[in-house]
Design an enzyme around this catalytic site. Structure first.
Site, mmCIF file in Angstrom:
data_model
loop_
_atom_site.group_PDB
_atom_site.id
_atom_site.type_symbol
_atom_site.label_atom_id
_atom_site.label_comp_id
_atom_site.label_asym_id
_atom_site.label_seq_id
_atom_site.Cartn_x
_atom_site.Cartn_y
_atom_site.Cartn_z
ATOM 1 N N SER A 183 0.833 -1.194 0.000
ATOM 2 C CA SER A 183 0.000 0.000 0.000
ATOM 3 C C SER A 183 0.876 1.256 0.000
ATOM 4 O O SER A 183 1.726 1.402 -0.881
ATOM 5 C CB SER A 183 -0.957 -0.055 1.201
ATOM 6 O OG SER A 183 -1.989 0.882 1.073
ATOM 7 N N ASP A 187 -8.278 -5.680 -6.107
ATOM 8 C CA ASP A 187 -7.979 -4.608 -5.158
ATOM 9 C C ASP A 187 -9.017 -3.492 -5.307
ATOM 10 O O ASP A 187 -9.196 -2.943 -6.398
ATOM 11 C CB ASP A 187 -6.576 -4.078 -5.451
ATOM 12 C CG ASP A 187 -6.086 -3.063 -4.432
ATOM 13 O OD1 ASP A 187 -6.903 -2.568 -3.622
ATOM 14 O OD2 ASP A 187 -4.879 -2.759 -4.460
ATOM 15 N N HIS A 215 -6.480 -6.249 -1.806
ATOM 16 C CA HIS A 215 -5.396 -5.305 -1.537
ATOM 17 C C HIS A 215 -4.381 -5.855 -0.542
ATOM 18 O O HIS A 215 -3.172 -5.724 -0.747
ATOM 19 C CB HIS A 215 -5.996 -3.999 -0.999
ATOM 20 C CG HIS A 215 -4.997 -2.908 -0.774
ATOM 21 N ND1 HIS A 215 -4.374 -2.252 -1.815
ATOM 22 C CD2 HIS A 215 -4.516 -2.341 0.367
ATOM 23 C CE1 HIS A 215 -3.554 -1.327 -1.332
ATOM 24 N NE2 HIS A 215 -3.620 -1.363 -0.007
#
Length: 607
Positions: free
Chosen positions: A425, A519, A550
């Site tokens: 991320s 995601d 994700h």
């Protein structure tokens, strides 16, 4: 009344032998060594009238057919140990029932109802995971203890008297046992329902084998796994199986018929754990101090809920650790750097890795502990919302990350000259910037990030890369109320945002892009493809997983498709589908470890 069948005459013959037929009857199950007077019933047990003077008092009922039970004389109690055979469809305490039955325990199972003995309650027994009927009511204690003794009293306690005279006297009998009731002769074929996990203690990213034995052939059962995290939140999974012809269930060989998943998944009960409370994420915080303790239980039939009265046929506990034996955790507070260093056992030197998480901030250590258990020296690095670091992320100061890299390489147990970085991320965005500007970084694992600065500028010495703003008015709410942020990013291919691109063409090391195509936070696949197109040839490759979300993590972590995080007014949708995401985590983790070994050098320790 009563059920007539094979062995009834033998049963009557044995009654004449007195108490010696009962005391000391042995039992072949090792788990029962603390108990006495046990014998296996075979397939059924029934109820027979008893001549006067033998005095076990019960109810006049037709046969109570519960396959695979055994009974025991244990001081003043009658034990029905359900761990020694299948057949229980319902379990629990039934005391003080009102109405004509009076204070009796009664059973609803196997398609019929039958009263057992007055005043008997479910209790605990030396066999773990068993149910016991304790003889604390009228007529039970004395009468059972005096079974077979001519002239013994047939009733005692407050219910003795006129009410007793209205009852017929019964004893539980076992068709087909015959002379196996005699002293010292164990009943043949006694089996205990057993749940095992091998190895019992393991690293959270390693597979284990779950097996259930002692069931009836084709018996329908529910396997349940559950644990509580450090905040007391419960995560659980369950799957429905039919036992094979040997009365066994092995999730690695047998397909789950339904439940939290279906099909053959050896680790399905671990990988498909889900929280009882919506929006919770399973994250190990105390990595070095304790494992997750996962309870594995087997229930007869379909167990759909979490009824505390449901008692398992068998159970065991598995320990899932995030550091291996001998791994050291060393808190880091040097200069501006804050984090925790995980060192494998031994003198080293070890390849060094920096581990980064994303926009929630704080210090997350579970991946660092698992990598250290595979032979890497790993610095779990915080960069905001931890200790005395800024509470919010205003900008990415690359000099902070450079300081961390130099600190790691100066450690006497770290093998230089290069190191690796793993980030997910926002941490992947940072990792790509480190690979671009810091020559110490030679191997980078980018997991579902971006290739541009978003929301926060990057500063490094005299350089400043401006961010692309978030368009938060494009947030969508999912069906469960979480925020889907995938639309808040502007088109990175718009020429207006060219200055916000991380100049990945300067990268001299290697980059592994790990992409979840489901995601719902970033368009990670697009960012990975745009970055790879600008990088030097042969310097990167993409692992792209349809259906993965994700938060692609080591395989010990179940899918988290929505969770609450620090700094957001609502939970965030991460996306992902259970089974594709699980496959992605298993495959990508092996690829990540091999990638780091290839470009940082082989490891000397693997736990």
């Amino acid at each position: 009344m009563g059920m007539q069948g094979p062995g009834a005459s033998s049963w009557g013959d044995n009654l004449g032998g007195g108490p010696q037929n009962w005391d000391g009857v042995s039992h072949p199950c090792p788990g029962c060594r603390g108990a006495t007077g046990k014998a296996r019933t075979g397939r059924n047990f029934g109820v027979w009238p008893v001549p006067a003077g033998h005095g076990v008092m019960g109810q006049e009922v037709s046969a109570l057919a519960v396959p695979g039970l055994m009974i025991a004389k244990e001081s003043s109690s009658l034990s029905l140990c359900r761990a020694h055979g299948p057949g229980f469809a319902q379990r629990g305490k039934r005391r003080g029932s009102s109405g004509p039955r009076g204070p009796i325990s009664w059973w609803e199972g196997c398609g019929r109802a039958a009263c057992l003995l007055p005043g008997l309650d479910w209790g605990q027994h030396p066999c773990s995971q068993t149910a016991v009927l304790h003889g604390e009511g009228a007529g039970c204690t004395q009468d059972w203890g005096g079974l077979g003794a001519p002239g013994s009293s047939s009733c005692s306690g407050p219910r003795a008297g006129e009410e007793h005279k209205e009852r017929r006297r019964w004893v539980l009998g076992m068709p087909g046992l015959g002379d196996t009731w005699k002293r010292g002769v164990p009943a043949a074929g006694c089996t205990m329902v057993e749940v095992t996990v091998t190895p019992q203690s393991s690293l959270a990213d390693r597979p284990v084998q779950i097996r259930v034995r002692g069931l009836s052939p084709s018996q329908l059962v529910t396997l349940r796994a559950w644990l509580k995290d450090e905040q007391g939140e419960c995560f659980q999974s369950r799957a429905f199986f039919r036992a094979d012809g040997a009365g066994e269930v092995d999730p690695g060989l047998h397909a789950a018929l339904g439940g939290s998943y279906s099909g053959v998944w050896p680790m399905g009960l671990f990988w498909f754990l889900q929280p009882d409370t919506l929006f919770r994420r399973l994250v190990k915080r105390d990595v070095a101090g304790s494992p997750f303790r996962v309870r594995l239980e087997v229930f007869d039939g379909l167990c759909l809920g979490a009824d505390p009265r449901e008692q398992p046929l068998g159970s065991c506990e598995a320990e899932r650790w995030y550091v291996g034996p001998g791994v050291q955790r060393v808190p880091v507070r040097e200069g501006r750097v804050r984090g925790a260093l995980f060192l494998p056992p031994g003198p080293g030197p070890f390849p060094g890795v920096i581990d980064l998480f994303g926009g929630a901030g704080g210090l997350i250590e579970f991946r660092a502990g698992l990598l250290a258990s595979r032979g890497f020296a790993v610095l779990a690095l915080a960069f905001f919302a931890y200790d005395d670091l800024p509470r919010v992320l205003a900008q990415l100061d690359l000099e902070y990350f450079e300081e961390a890299a130099e600190l790691l390489l100066q450690h006497p147990k770290i093998r230089g000259p290069g190191l690796g970085v793993v980030g997910v991320s926002k941490g992947a965005e940072v990792a790509l910037a480190m690979a671009t500007f810091l020559p110490q970084v030679v191997a980078t694992v980018w997991i579902n990030g971006t290739a541009f600065l978003h929301g926060n500028p990057l500063v490094y010495k005299e350089l400043r890369i401006p961010p692309i703003p978030y368009y938060t008015e494009r947030i969508l709410f999912t069906e469960v109320g979480a925020m889907d942020n995938s639309a808040i990013f502007a088109d990175p291919q718009d020429p207006a945002y060219r200055a916000s691109a991380i100049p990945v063409e300067k990268i001299r090391g290697k980059v592994l892009f790990v992409v979840g195509e489901a995601d719902r936070s970033f368009n990670s696949k697009l960012f990975a493809e745009l970055a790879l197109a600008r990088m030097p040839p042969e310097s990167g490759r993409i692992l792209s997983y349809p259906g993965a979300g994700h938060l692609i993590e080591p395989p010990g972590s179940p899918l988290c498709s929505n969770s609450s995080i620090r700094g957001t007014p609502r939970p965030v949708a991460w996306g992902g589908e259970l089974q594709p995401h699980a496959r992605a985590q298993e495959h990508s983790w092996q690829e990540i470890v091999q990638f780091l070994e290839l470009h940082l050098g082989s490891v000397s320790v693997k736990l």
